[in-house]
Design an enzyme around this catalytic site. Structure first.
Site, mmCIF file in Angstrom:
data_model
loop_
_atom_site.group_PDB
_atom_site.id
_atom_site.type_symbol
_atom_site.label_atom_id
_atom_site.label_comp_id
_atom_site.label_asym_id
_atom_site.label_seq_id
_atom_site.Cartn_x
_atom_site.Cartn_y
_atom_site.Cartn_z
ATOM 1 N N THR A 235 0.831 -1.200 0.000
ATOM 2 C CA THR A 235 0.000 0.000 0.000
ATOM 3 C C THR A 235 0.860 1.242 0.000
ATOM 4 O OG1 THR A 235 -0.122 0.317 2.373
ATOM 5 C CG2 THR A 235 -1.660 -1.246 1.403
ATOM 6 N N THR B 228 5.102 -6.193 3.308
ATOM 7 C CA THR B 228 6.357 -6.363 4.055
ATOM 8 C C THR B 228 6.573 -7.779 4.595
ATOM 9 O OG1 THR B 228 5.253 -5.600 6.063
ATOM 10 C CG2 THR B 228 6.464 -3.960 4.774
ATOM 11 N N ASP B 229 5.489 -8.563 4.727
ATOM 12 C CA ASP B 229 5.635 -9.853 5.406
ATOM 13 C C ASP B 229 6.684 -10.755 4.750
ATOM 14 O OD1 ASP B 229 3.790 -9.068 7.183
ATOM 15 O OD2 ASP B 229 2.392 -10.734 6.862
ATOM 16 N N LYS C 246 12.712 -9.448 8.028
ATOM 17 C CA LYS C 246 11.733 -8.741 8.859
ATOM 18 C C LYS C 246 11.839 -9.292 10.269
ATOM 19 C CE LYS C 246 6.887 -7.322 9.013
ATOM 20 N NZ LYS C 246 5.559 -7.392 8.412
#
Lengths: 623, 461
Positions: free
Chosen positions: B107, B183-184, B262
């Site tokens: 997004t 981002t995951d 991450k």
């Protein structure tokens, strides 16, 4: 101004009351609530950008606040702030303790509770909340409270998280403390049904009493904060924020009504001069290099520091910046406020103008400017200085605000000042800043759950007050007793133990105050302590004159012990005491014999106040 | 009436709305046993219950009203929401480099989808310029939406498609690539693109946001600004992940695509380079390299695209008492490659050995990484390690488990010859195996220690 005057200008006012709830933890995380400290361990820096509302619109306030381009620094203390408040962890489910308190208070206000709670995000781009929005939800609607011989409507109530405390706001840098952030509070909105300023304060008092009567809300500095909405006929709803205390409300609302009325007169004057929204004319010119050796310090500094200086010409505005709006306050203040907030020129003065009566530039300097910018004698010149970017923004805002004067009163949120006047804080936000919170699901509120909360609610305090009046409870005890945590105890001792209601109210309300003055920790007085004392009175173990002494002793011990009671005096002993007292008094030569009995009683009571009732003793001596 | 007329409503609530002929977006007065409520009937999230009707009140708040309490609905009109990110034409500046932004579903600018409560990205250059006008300071931006999937739905098909699309753009002479990505699994994609796209002459910058761009404090805009600046101006011709350095709005870090991971489920500063240091820092004004040994930008367009992937590959996260049937099941299901995230220096317990032996016999490629994430696999230190080596388990040095997984899929996509696979696996493409771990490659400061607290107090987090 009289009631009739207010009716003539069409004064209308309503309240938005923010009240912190007494919970152990915050609303959407498990940090402790109510722990304040100016100390901090770390800092984070954020900026805010406006986003679209659910209906696809940008909110005016949000855009205004984005224009200001602030660097926002948050002070973080580990004990009171977790990664949720920092906006680095999603919210936890709503604090049920807080929600139950809110629902209970909503019922006391006679509101309908919503069946399903929807948490919304209300955008605040001033940085007062690191997410850029406040999580808030309407839980109750359409209530009413009695005031004088009418009802004041409660429009809606919401439960929300509290914001940061501002530390400073200088230029483009604003600093916040985060300890208060996220604490649960409720906002109660009344209809604009108050017709004179004093009524606003009185209704605020009723609302404050109502919430306090539950004992479920926080007390002390900042725990309850009122916003006041004011409008006059032909004016606009203006929200005054940060009212420091209820007694300040009447003067504030009076001043705001005055301001609106004066701005409407200013508009009429502009129209009279033929200046309307369509005919309004202005221009901006850079005059940074124009003034060579100005004496007026702010401009002298600006020239020396190579700052940008701009002149804004407001065509045919002569003298109107000196138009009075509030006490000792002029229209120029409205313009200066906008420049301060939106263009971030926070060092005052931030503008000077040719309508000013004070000493600024010399008349030859004004003439020089007037010539350079091609202005006529009936035009008003406004001068602003600072960085090129900030002065550009300032010039735009000056023109916007001056033009708004031709329309009337711009919708604004204004800030209350200690002297009863107010200043611009931001454009009044609208519905466009609401956004559903996609992080949390809606929460169902069942009728069964509401019934459970209802059982814990106190009786409405105004109902209690009616009864107290019938009992002839002293006027200065009535309100306090009606919202006291001992109101139920009062009812018990009066109804069941037949304790004199006047005495009971004085013991519950006035005695603690007296003892507080003596420096006693009256927070140690609890229900059991008072019950024990009233029971001793009922059983004839102490006299009513002895209650204060026993209460003092009980506070000293932290609890009431039967050992604190004096030994009952026997008839023989009493006779002896009376004889001894008579002897003592007889040895004095009295100027007036009528004082004899009084003196005698005083002498005896000095020693036996706790055991003997003054009235009974008088009887005894007279016989 | 179509389904969307009563968007998201079902059961009791749907029948009440149908009964009073009140579709969503109707401006209504709901009359109930308790009182009357004015507002707009909103669509309902499909995961919510079937008992309530959602009303948007004129002041902007939403409330839910129990359908069973409704006695009447008066309809006063209709007001449907039209989402539109303000669109302005992205200005063209001859002097600025051409940057291509590929969208995969992250997004950047967005609006809300009521049915799912999800955020729908808005993406055209005009929309982006409308919400992040700063982008025009750095480049001439073009955009192309490749996919519209959530991060966790990215997989081999999208990896291959993205690699090919990037290859085509580079052939056409683009001066920088930005990839908007959830981002995951951004680090999986960053690693696989590092393998599929080699010898790139331009920066390939992956970017996303930890706070969706529908929030005023979102990191989306600043991340995008940093990424676009990097793509347009930096001389780092590698696959990079560009995300916040600290949680503050201060600077981004450019992480090498094969060493990034991450590390926090929600922090803005979640991406970290493991076992090494990031390549550079980036802010609005400058790109400051933290090291010099990166691949430099070139003028040619001789990129090598090798977009293959074997899907029968998996990661097994070892835990005490793991049973051999886990491995057996994988082998029986036709898996060709297994990456084990072992304990300590790269261990699993003895009962698993027979299963490993069986895997070896069936020609399954088995590789060892460490679940400690930092440090090397070293299977010689203990007897157990040596035994496993004999069972054909290949140590992956300090390759991160997720990186080993995508690399094994990429290697097996090229060949079934296990010797060749081994050669590919153990020949570093771009830092996924390093010869040495610098001492500042492992830094997890322990909060609470006075010296750490002093440091935190001094710099913005």
């Amino acid at each position: 101004m009289t009631q009739k005057d207010y009716a003539e200008v069409g004064f209308k006012s309503g309240l938005e009351i923010h009240q912190q709830l007494l919970t152990e933890k915050k609303l959407f995380c498990r940090c402790p609530a109510g722990k304040y400290s100016d100390q901090y361990d770390a800092e984070i820096l954020r900026h805010m950008r406006p986003t679209l509302s659910e209906l696809g619109e940008y909110d005016g306030t949000a855009l205004m606040e984005f224009k200001t381009k602030k660097n926002i620094t948050y002070h973080i203390k580990r004990e009171t702030v977790c990664t949720y408040e920092m906006d680095d962890t999603p919210p936890f489910l709503i604090n049920d303790e807080a929600l139950d308190i809110a629902l209970g208070i909503g019922m006391l206000y006679g509101c309908n509770t919503v069946d399903e709670l929807h948490i919304a995000r209300k955008q605040y781009l001033d940085g007062s909340i690191p997410t850029g929005f406040q999580r808030t939800a309407i839980f109750a609607l359409d209530g009413a409270i009695p005031y004088k011989n009418r009802m004041i409507d409660i429009v809606q109530m919401s439960i929300e998280e509290d914001s940061c405390r501002e530390v400073s706001d200088i230029g483009h840098n604003r600093v916040y403390l985060t300890d208060r952030l996220g604490m649960p509070l409720i906002e109660t909105v009344t209809a604009p049904q108050m017709k004179v300023p004093i009524e606003v304060a009185e209704v605020a008092d009723i609302c404050a009493a109502l919430v306090r009567s539950t004992q479920w809300v926080r007390r002390g500095m900042g725990a309850a904060r009122e916003d006041v909405n004011v409008s006059v006929e032909g004016g606009t709803r203006i929200e005054i924020k940060g009212v420091p205390k209820i007694p300040a409300i009447p003067l504030l609302t009076y001043n705001e009504a005055m301001r609106q009325w004066n701005l409407l007169r200013l508009r009429d004057e502009l129209h009279h001069r033929g200046i309307t929204e369509n005919t309004f004319k202005s221009k901006v010119q850079d005059i940074s290099k124009l003034l060579k050796n100005p004496k007026y310090t702010p401009i002298k500094d600006a020239v020396e520091n190579n700052l940008s200086i701009k002149c804004i010409v407001l065509k045919e505005f002569k003298d109107l910046l000196h138009w009075q709006t509030q006490t000792n306050t002029y229209f120029s203040k409205e313009i200066s406020d906008r420049v301060r907030v939106i263009a971030c020129l926070t060092t005052l003065p931030n503008i000077i103008h040719s309508d000013s009566k004070g000493e600024t530039l010399t008349s030859s300097e004004w003439t020089k400017i007037r010539k350079a910018v091609g202005a006529d004698w009936y035009d008003t010149l406004v001068v602003v200085w600072g960085s090129n970017e900030d002065t550009e923004m300032a010039a735009k805002e000056i023109i916007i605000r001056a033009k708004e004067a031709t329309v009337g009163i711009p919708s604004e949120t204004r800030q209350a000042f200690w002297d009863g006047t107010n200043g611009f804080e931001r454009i009044l936000p609208g519905a466009d800043r609401m956004y559903p919170d996609t992080d949390l699901p809606p929460k169902k509120i069942t009728d069964e759950h509401l019934e459970k909360i209802k059982l814990k609610l106190p009786e409405k305090f105004w109902e209690r007050e009616k009864w107290y009046k019938e009992l002839h409870v002293p006027e200065d005890c009535i309100r306090e007793l009606s919202i006291s945590k001992f109101a139920k105890l009062f009812e018990k001792v009066v109804k069941e133990w037949k304790v004199n209601p006047v005495l009971a109210s004085v013991v519950i309300i006035q005695y603690p105050k007296r003892l507080k003055k003596k420096g006693l920790p009256i927070n140690l007085i609890d229900e059991q302590m008072l019950l024990d004392i009233f029971e001793s009175l009922k059983d004839g173990l102490i006299s009513k004159d002895g209650i204060l002494t026993i209460l003092e002793k009980a506070i000293g011990k932290g609890k009431f012990y039967p050992e604190l009671l004096p030994k009952p005096i026997l008839k023989d002993e009493l006779d002896k005491v009376i004889a001894k007292a008579k002897e003592a008094v007889n040895s004095i030569t009295l100027i007036d014999d009528d004082n004899y009995v009084q003196l005698l009683i005083g002498n005896i009571m000095d020693e036996f106040r706790i055991q003997i009732d003054g009235g009974e003793l008088t009887e005894l001596i007279k016989n | 009436m179509s389904d969307s007329t009563f968007k998201g409503y079902k059961g009791k609530a749907l029948s009440v709305l149908k009964n009073f002929d009140a579709p969503v977006w109707s401006d209504v007065e709901l009359i109930t046993n308790n009182g009357t409520y004015k507002g707009l009937i909103l669509p309902r999230s499909e995961t919510a219950d079937d008992l309530h009707i959602v009303l948007k009140m004129p002041i902007g708040y939403n409330i839910g009203i129990a359908a069973e309490k409704i006695t009447d609905i008066k309809i006063n009109g209709r007001k449907e929401a039209h989402y539109k990110i303000p669109e302005k034409e992205f200005p063209y500046d001859e002097g600025k480099p051409r940057v291509k932004l590929f969208g995969t579903g992250g997004t950047i600018a967005s609006r809300l989808d009521y049915r799912t409560g999800a955020v729908i990205p808005a993406f055209s250059p005009g929309e982006l310029y409308g919400s992040v006008p700063e982008l025009a300071d750095y480049c001439n931006l073009e955009t192309e939406k490749l996919y519209g999937v959530f991060s966790e739905n990215m997989g081999p098909e999208q990896w291959i498609g993205t690699a090919k699309a990037i290859g085509e753009e580079i052939e056409k002479g683009v001066e920088g690539i930005v990839i908007g990505h959830g981002t995951d699994v951004m680090h999986h994609t960053a690693a696989v693109l590092s393998f599929m796209i080699q010898n790139s002459p331009v920066p390939i910058v992956m970017v996303g946001s930890q706070r969706s761009s529908d929030r005023p404090s979102s990191d989306a805009a600043l991340n995008l600004i940093h990424a676009v600046k990097t793509a347009a101006e930096s001389d780092i011709a590698e696959v990079l992940v560009c995300m916040f350095g600290p949680t503050s709005d201060e600077y981004g870090l450019l992480h090498r695509g094969t060493r990034v991971r991450k590390m926090h489920s929600s922090y803005r500063s979640t991406f970290r380079t493991l076992g090494d240091i990031p390549i550079a820092k980036v802010d609005r004004d400058s790109i400051s390299p933290l090291r010099e040994d990166y691949k430099k930008r070139r003028k040619d367009n001789n990129v090598i695209i090798n977009p293959v992937f074997e899907e029968k590959v998996c990661i097994v996260y070892y835990y005490p008492n793991m049973q051999p049937d886990i491995i057996d099941a994988l082998v029986d299901n036709g898996y060709k490659g297994i990456v084990i995230a072992g304990t300590g220096l790269g261990h699993v317990n003895k009962p698993v050995y027979p299963a490993l032996k069986r895997a070896q016999e069936k020609g399954v490629a088995v590789y060892m990484t460490v679940q400690t994430l930092w440090g090397y696999v070293q299977m010689y230190v203990y007897e157990t390690g040596r035994e496993m080596l004999q069972l054909g388990v290949v140590p992956c040095a300090n390759m991160l488990p997720e990186v080993a997984y995508v690399k094994l899929g990429w290697a097996l996509g090229q060949t079934n010859n296990l010797e060749k696979v081994k050669e590919i696996m153990l020949t570093p493409v771009n830092g996924e195996i390093t010869e040495r771990e610098p001492s500042n490659g492992y830094l997890i400061y322990q909060g609470g220690l006075p010296e750490v607290e002093e440091f935190i107090g001094k710099y913005k987090k």
